[in-house]
Design a protein around this motif. Structure first.
Motif, PDB file in Angstrom:
ATOM      1  N   LYS A 120     -20.177 -11.888  15.435  1.00 55.69           N
ATOM      2  CA  LYS A 120     -20.372 -10.739  14.959  1.00 55.69           C
ATOM      3  C   LYS A 120     -20.573 -10.153  13.343  1.00 55.69           C
ATOM      4  CE  LYS A 120     -19.419  -9.350  18.987  1.00 55.69           C
ATOM      5  NZ  LYS A 120     -20.653  -8.328  19.900  1.00 55.69           N
ATOM      6  N   GLY A 121     -20.472 -11.374  12.484  1.00 54.03           N
ATOM      7  CA  GLY A 121     -20.441 -11.160  10.986  1.00 54.03           C
ATOM      8  C   GLY A 121     -19.597 -10.404  10.531  1.00 54.03           C
ATOM      9  N   ASN A 122     -19.079  -9.568  10.945  1.00 51.37           N
ATOM     10  CA  ASN A 122     -17.701  -8.871  10.249  1.00 51.37           C
ATOM     11  C   ASN A 122     -17.035  -8.250  11.552  1.00 51.37           C
ATOM     12  OD1 ASN A 122     -16.387  -7.838   8.171  1.00 51.37           O
ATOM     13  ND2 ASN A 122     -17.628  -6.105   7.777  1.00 51.37           N
ATOM     14  N   VAL A 123     -15.815  -7.869  11.080  1.00 52.55           N
ATOM     15  CA  VAL A 123     -14.714  -7.266  11.961  1.00 52.55           C
ATOM     16  C   VAL A 123     -14.227  -5.868  11.325  1.00 52.55           C
ATOM     17  CG1 VAL A 123     -12.386  -7.665  13.051  1.00 52.55           C
ATOM     18  CG2 VAL A 123     -14.021  -9.366  12.515  1.00 52.55           C
ATOM     19  N   PRO A 124     -14.169  -4.841  12.238  1.00 51.30           N
ATOM     20  CA  PRO A 124     -13.723  -3.413  11.454  1.00 51.30           C
ATOM     21  C   PRO A 124     -12.281  -3.579  11.239  1.00 51.30           C
ATOM     22  CG  PRO A 124     -14.121  -3.283  13.911  1.00 51.30           C
ATOM     23  CD  PRO A 124     -14.432  -4.910  13.496  1.00 51.30           C
ATOM     24  N   LEU A 125     -11.851  -3.469  10.006  1.00 54.96           N
ATOM     25  CA  LEU A 125     -10.441  -3.735   9.553  1.00 54.96           C
ATOM     26  C   LEU A 125     -10.372  -2.732   8.689  1.00 54.96           C
ATOM     27  CD1 LEU A 125      -9.455  -7.599   9.562  1.00 54.96           C
ATOM     28  CD2 LEU A 125      -8.699  -5.644  10.955  1.00 54.96           C
ATOM     29  N   GLY A 126     -11.091  -1.488   8.248  1.00 56.50           N
ATOM     30  CA  GLY A 126     -10.830  -0.603   7.196  1.00 56.50           C
ATOM     31  C   GLY A 126      -9.869   0.438   7.784  1.00 56.50           C
ATOM     32  N   GLY A 127      -9.428   1.144   6.620  1.00 54.26           N
ATOM     33  CA  GLY A 127      -8.553   2.285   7.159  1.00 54.26           C
ATOM     34  C   GLY A 127      -7.158   1.909   7.411  1.00 54.26           C
ATOM     35  N   ILE A 128      -6.749   0.501   7.057  1.00 60.18           N
ATOM     36  CA  ILE A 128      -5.212   0.026   7.488  1.00 60.18           C
ATOM     37  C   ILE A 128      -4.424   0.336   6.451  1.00 60.18           C
ATOM     38  CG2 ILE A 128      -4.026  -1.987   8.316  1.00 60.18           C
ATOM     39  CD1 ILE A 128      -6.301  -2.833   9.909  1.00 60.18           C
ATOM     40  N   PHE A 129      -3.201   0.666   6.735  1.00 59.69           N
ATOM     41  CA  PHE A 129      -2.117   0.839   5.535  1.00 59.69           C
ATOM     42  C   PHE A 129      -0.836   0.300   5.959  1.00 59.69           C
ATOM     43  CE2 PHE A 129      -5.292   4.355   5.052  1.00 59.69           C
ATOM     44  CZ  PHE A 129      -5.496   4.238   3.684  1.00 59.69           C
ATOM     45  N   ASP A 130      -0.106  -0.276   4.842  1.00 59.71           N
ATOM     46  CA  ASP A 130       1.279  -0.856   5.158  1.00 59.71           C
ATOM     47  C   ASP A 130       2.227   0.529   5.416  1.00 59.71           C
ATOM     48  OD1 ASP A 130       3.513  -2.273   5.804  1.00 59.71           O
ATOM     49  OD2 ASP A 130       3.368  -3.135   4.017  1.00 59.71           O
ATOM     50  N   VAL A 131       2.296   1.094   6.620  1.00 64.20           N
ATOM     51  CA  VAL A 131       3.048   2.308   6.806  1.00 64.20           C
ATOM     52  C   VAL A 131       4.297   1.957   7.211  1.00 64.20           C
ATOM     53  CG1 VAL A 131       1.140   3.711   7.221  1.00 64.20           C
ATOM     54  CG2 VAL A 131       1.878   2.609   9.144  1.00 64.20           C
ATOM     55  N   ARG A 132       4.877   0.781   7.100  1.00 63.35           N
ATOM     56  CA  ARG A 132       6.307   0.257   7.642  1.00 63.35           C
ATOM     57  C   ARG A 132       7.021   0.864   6.761  1.00 63.35           C
ATOM     58  NH1 ARG A 132       5.454  -6.015   7.887  1.00 63.35           N
ATOM     59  NH2 ARG A 132       4.202  -5.486   5.837  1.00 63.35           N
ATOM     60  N   PRO A 133       7.088   1.314   5.475  1.00 66.21           N
ATOM     61  CA  PRO A 133       8.161   2.048   4.825  1.00 66.21           C
ATOM     62  C   PRO A 133       8.124   3.269   5.090  1.00 66.21           C
ATOM     63  CG  PRO A 133       6.759   0.761   3.213  1.00 66.21           C
ATOM     64  CD  PRO A 133       6.119   0.407   4.604  1.00 66.21           C
ATOM     65  N   HIS A 134       7.098   4.054   5.554  1.00 65.49           N
ATOM     66  CA  HIS A 134       6.903   5.657   5.920  1.00 65.49           C
ATOM     67  C   HIS A 134       7.762   5.505   7.275  1.00 65.49           C
ATOM     68  CE1 HIS A 134       4.097   5.176   3.089  1.00 65.49           C
ATOM     69  NE2 HIS A 134       2.935   5.465   3.834  1.00 65.49           N
ATOM     70  N   ALA A 135       7.651   4.507   8.417  1.00 60.50           N
ATOM     71  CA  ALA A 135       8.160   4.491   9.564  1.00 60.50           C
ATOM     72  C   ALA A 135       9.818   4.592   9.327  1.00 60.50           C
ATOM     73  CB  ALA A 135       7.873   3.694  10.318  1.00 60.50           C
ATOM     74  N   ARG A 136      10.132   3.614   8.303  1.00 55.74           N
ATOM     75  CA  ARG A 136      11.539   3.177   8.039  1.00 55.74           C
ATOM     76  C   ARG A 136      12.468   4.707   7.336  1.00 55.74           C
ATOM     77  NH1 ARG A 136      10.777  -0.743   5.194  1.00 55.74           N
ATOM     78  NH2 ARG A 136      10.749  -2.139   6.725  1.00 55.74           N
ATOM     79  N   ARG A 137      11.616   5.259   6.656  1.00 53.52           N
ATOM     80  CA  ARG A 137      12.127   6.533   5.904  1.00 53.52           C
ATOM     81  C   ARG A 137      12.483   7.611   7.219  1.00 53.52           C
ATOM     82  NH1 ARG A 137      10.391  10.517   2.486  1.00 53.52           N
ATOM     83  NH2 ARG A 137       8.291   9.786   2.384  1.00 53.52           N
ATOM     84  N   SER A 138      11.381   7.686   8.089  1.00 52.83           N
ATOM     85  CA  SER A 138      11.409   8.483   9.053  1.00 52.83           C
ATOM     86  C   SER A 138      12.694   8.334   9.908  1.00 52.83           C
ATOM     87  CB  SER A 138      10.285   8.669  10.042  1.00 52.83           C
ATOM     88  OG  SER A 138      10.095   7.616  10.746  1.00 52.83           O
ATOM     89  N   GLN A 139      13.069   6.928   9.875  1.00 47.77           N
ATOM     90  CA  GLN A 139      14.182   6.617  10.885  1.00 47.77           C
ATOM     91  C   GLN A 139      15.208   7.074  10.165  1.00 47.77           C
ATOM     92  OE1 GLN A 139      13.150   2.585  11.672  1.00 47.77           O
ATOM     93  NE2 GLN A 139      12.412   2.807  13.591  1.00 47.77           N
ATOM     94  N   ILE A 140      15.588   6.981   8.786  1.00 45.84           N
ATOM     95  CA  ILE A 140      16.642   7.316   8.131  1.00 45.84           C
ATOM     96  C   ILE A 140      16.828   8.821   7.863  1.00 45.84           C
ATOM     97  CG2 ILE A 140      16.960   4.821   7.402  1.00 45.84           C
ATOM     98  CD1 ILE A 140      15.953   6.112   4.591  1.00 45.84           C
TER      99      ILE A 140
END
Length: 788
Positions: free
Chosen positions: A61-81
């Motif tokens: 394929k030459g390339n893989v679409p991996l753009g637009g990914i962020f480490d949103v685990r801190p956001h999810a953790r903050r929503s849980q608290i």
């Protein structure tokens, strides 16, 4: 788990930095920075298989679409608290979910194409949570810039419409003031600005009382006051009230979206983890592509075979590739020779390649390489003199070696650099031999370097140890960095000194102190080096010849396959064509036979003679023509030199008819075929010998229907019955040739033959009339026949 000390000494952190540069997001980069070698065989094999899948995807394929990914685990953790997420944080969550959906579709497309096998990627794709609904909810409320949209709720749309209306009123009132008659005199500048979130105008100090209202700020010089005039205070108050309502509504919307994130918090953690793992796998593949690495085969037996391996941290164009093999019959390699020859680089190459493979990374070596999974990797490399601990170089090394000897086992790889250095040479050499014996006897895999001459014979006395050295070019006085397995290092001090101009007397005097045994050892090593180099050259030549032979064989096999395919296709086409020709011939024959039967049934009716003749000719022509025979005859005619002359009788190969040569026109002949004249090439003509007149076999003179029909028939000397048969046959041929008039030569004689011929003509239905010949035509010896 492999100790961090060995990873630091071998500079594995630099390899991790190079791999991390190929990651597309912070999740993968963080995972690469924490990458450590695995010690479980099955885990290592799985990591390498995953990496190989990534390489396969990149190749196809030459390339893989991996753009637009962020480490949103801190956001999810903050929503849980109980925290409320900002619009930008929610936008990052939506972007990550969208990227996961694109990646899932990408993997599903590869799966449907079935061009490559990617079971590990498919497994992760199936584990990815589908959170598309949350993505749409966020995108309906927040744009890509992190701004809450008017469409987020009807209340927010209404508030913002009112807010824009009130702000417009305030601006209109203030603009009327800035355009007033005294504005240029009283205002510092005819503009509207904002102070303390309220619309104001810049008024000169001396005209403060003219506009009234509230002063919110002043310039640095104090000459300009930013005043909110009385005329807009109420409108500004309304703007501030609407802004408070807007803020409250936005907080309500964000709270609802945060609650939705909280509900799927665990799924977000899983999604981010999977996306990070796939980014890591693909980064490993990209690193392998960029550095021409391959996936090694792994084993549990401690066997290492690196085919033309390079040091991972050296530029590809500068690194010298070496083939290194040990771990089965030979469990230890001792590399001897002078400093700066590349011994340490060889140690680090083996250590780094092993660590990289156990991390699931491809190694900078050719296909066919194999590495072992070790439980521990120990390294004692470099000058570790410690001033703080008051330790010398030797002491520092011994502290490390003591620690290694207390921890290693048969599933360990140990790398010693300059073993025993830093102390008395004899004692250091003795210690080096003892340490090597200890590690080899306990089953570890060992690579060690040393410059002690005592170790040059070490490998010859122990079956599980092999000597090695790094090649040194005497001509250039520099190392080539090529590893020579089986050949101990040779001291080049005398040769180098001689090349540098040291007197021969001094060199000879120095040699006298080395002893006979030393001379013999050096001579033996030199002989071994020469034999080794010759063997390697011959092996390289044989390898090249083998590659050429394999390439030629593959090409010939491919050509043979193509030839067989073409042959089968041509044979099939030929059979189909032949079958069609035969079928057509059968149909034509059946049609002709049916017509003949119909003629027979209608015998009482008048059937014209030419119809019967034509039907018979069609029946003869219905048989398939053997084109191969015609072609062979044509080729034979071209190959055979023919001395054709005007008047010769020839056979036209392309038509199967006979004719007479009338004249030559260049490379072609004018041929008379019946009443037709045609220009034909000589290659299409075959000379026909004229039939001889034989009294005993007069029937040989009777020409078949395909022969050239002459305008006269000579019956002189023929017997009556044979003459009638020839006459009947001749008339048929003349009718087919469409001759209107022919002559029959019967001679005068007794007149019996003439009378019989004329009686025959009288009863022939295709004879219109007949007469004797004129004086110039033969008189009474010839009968001229008119045909109808």
């Amino acid at each position: 788990m492999i100790e961090q000390r060995a990873l630091k000494i071998l500079e594995f952190h630099k390899v991790r930095e190079q791999v991390a540069a190929f990651c597309t997001n912070s999740i993968g980069k963080q995972a690469i920075e924490e990458l450590v070698p695995e010690t479980d065989y099955d885990t290592v094999v799985e990591l390498l298989e995953e990496m190989d899948e990534g390489l396969a995807i990149l190749r196809v394929k030459g390339n893989v679409p991996l753009g637009g990914i962020f480490d949103v685990r801190p956001h999810a953790r903050r929503s849980q608290i109980g925290g409320m997420l900002s619009p930008m944080e929610l936008m990052e969550i939506a972007s990550t979910i969208r990227a996961s959906r694109i990646l899932r579709n990408f993997i599903e497309d590869i799966e449907s194409e079935n061009t490559i096998e990617i079971p590990h990627f498919i497994e992760r794709k199936e584990q990815m949570p589908v959170l598309t609904a949350l993505q749409h909810e966020i995108n309906d409320c927040i744009d890509d810039n992190g701004t809450v949209l008017d469409s987020a709720s009807p209340a927010l749309r209404s508030i913002r419409q009112s807010l824009r209306s009130e702000e417009s009123k305030v601006r209109q009132k203030l603009e009327s003031l800035t355009r007033g008659a005294n504005a240029t005199k009283m205002l510092s500048d005819a503009i509207i600005t904002i102070r303390n979130d309220r619309f104001v105008i810049p008024v000169k100090q001396e005209y403060r009382s003219h506009y009234g209202g509230i002063v919110h700020d002043q310039s640095a010089s104090g000459q300009t006051l930013f005043i909110e005039p009385d005329a807009v205070i109420q409108s500004n108050n309304e703007v501030q009230r609407l802004k408070v309502k807007e803020k409250a509504e936005i907080e309500r919307i964000l709270s609802e979206l945060t609650l939705r994130v909280q509900e799927v918090g665990h799924e977000i953690f899983v999604l981010v983890q999977l996306l990070g793992e796939m980014d890591v796998i693909l980064a490993k593949g990209k690193y392998g592509q960029a550095n021409k690495c391959t996936m090694p085969k792994m084993n549990k037996e401690g066997y290492t075979r690196l085919v033309r391996a390079r040091h991972p941290l050296l530029p590809i164009e500068d690194a010298v590739a070496n083939t290194i093999e040990f771990g089965r019959d030979v469990t230890a390699i001792v590399i001897t020779g002078p400093n700066t020859g590349g011994k340490t680089v060889t140690l680090k190459t083996v250590g780094l390649c092993t660590i990289m493979a156990q991390c699931g990374l491809p190694v900078p070596a050719l296909d066919g390489s194999e590495l072992a999974v070790f439980e521990q990797i120990f390294a004692d490399i470099g000058d570790e003199q410690s001033i703080e601990q008051s330790l010398s170089t030797f002491s520092s090394h011994m502290v490390n070696i003591v620690d290694i000897l207390s921890k290693f086992n048969e599933k360990s790889l140990i790398l010693f650099d300059e073993l025993g250095a830093g102390t008395d040479p004899q004692e250091g050499a003795a210690l080096a031999i003892a340490i090597l014996d200890e590690t080899v006897d306990r089953g570890a895999r060992v690579m060690a370097t040393s410059h002690y001459p005592e170790l040059k014979a070490y490998g010859y006395n122990r079956p599980s140890v092999v000597n090695a050295s790094v090649e040194f070019d005497i001509e250039t006085l520099s190392p080539t960095y090529r590893l020579l397995i089986g050949v101990p290092g040779r001291s080049n001090a005398f040769e180098i000194s001689k090349r540098l101009g040291l007197s021969s007397n001094v060199i000879d005097h120095a040699k006298s102190f080395t002893g006979t045994d030393r001379h013999e050892v050096e001579s033996m090593i030199a002989s071994l080096e020469e034999s080794r180099l010759r063997s390697e050259r011959e092996a390289d030549e044989a390898h090249l010849l083998l590659e050429d032979a394999q390439k030629i064989r593959a090409e010939l096999e491919e050509r043979l396959r193509i030839y067989d395919e073409k042959k089968e296709n041509l044979e099939k086409k030929a059979k189909d064509k032949a079958r069609k020709i035969v079928d057509d011939a059968k149909k034509e024959a059946e049609t002709i036979i049916a017509e003949l039967r119909k003629m027979k049934e209608n015998a009482a009716l008048s059937v014209k003679e030419h119809e019967l003749i034509d039907a018979k000719k069609r029946l003869d022509n219905a048989a398939p023509i053997d084109n191969n025979k015609v072609l062979q005859k044509a080729v034979a005619a071209r190959e055979r030199k023919q001395n054709l002359q005007v008047g010769d009788e020839v056979k036209v190969l392309s038509y199967g008819q006979k004719g007479t040569l009338l004249q030559k026109a260049g490379n072609e002949w004018v041929v008379q075929i019946g009443i037709l004249k045609m220009k034909l090439p000589e290659s299409d003509l075959e000379y026909v010998k004229p039939e001889k007149e034989q009294a005993t076999r007069p029937m040989m003179n009777v020409k078949n229907r395909n022969s050239v029909v002459k305008l006269e028939l000579d019956l002189r000397g023929e017997r009556y019955e044979e003459a009638l048969i020839r006459t009947e046959k001749y008339l048929d041929d003349a009718l087919l040739a469409n001759y209107p008039r022919v002559s029959i030569i019967h001679g005068k004689g007794t007149g019996a033959l003439r009378q019989g011929i004329q009686n025959f003509l009288k009863n022939h239905k295709r004879v219109k009339s007949y007469r004797y010949g004129e004086a110039g035509e033969g008189g009474f010896g010839v009968t001229v026949v008119e045909l109808k």
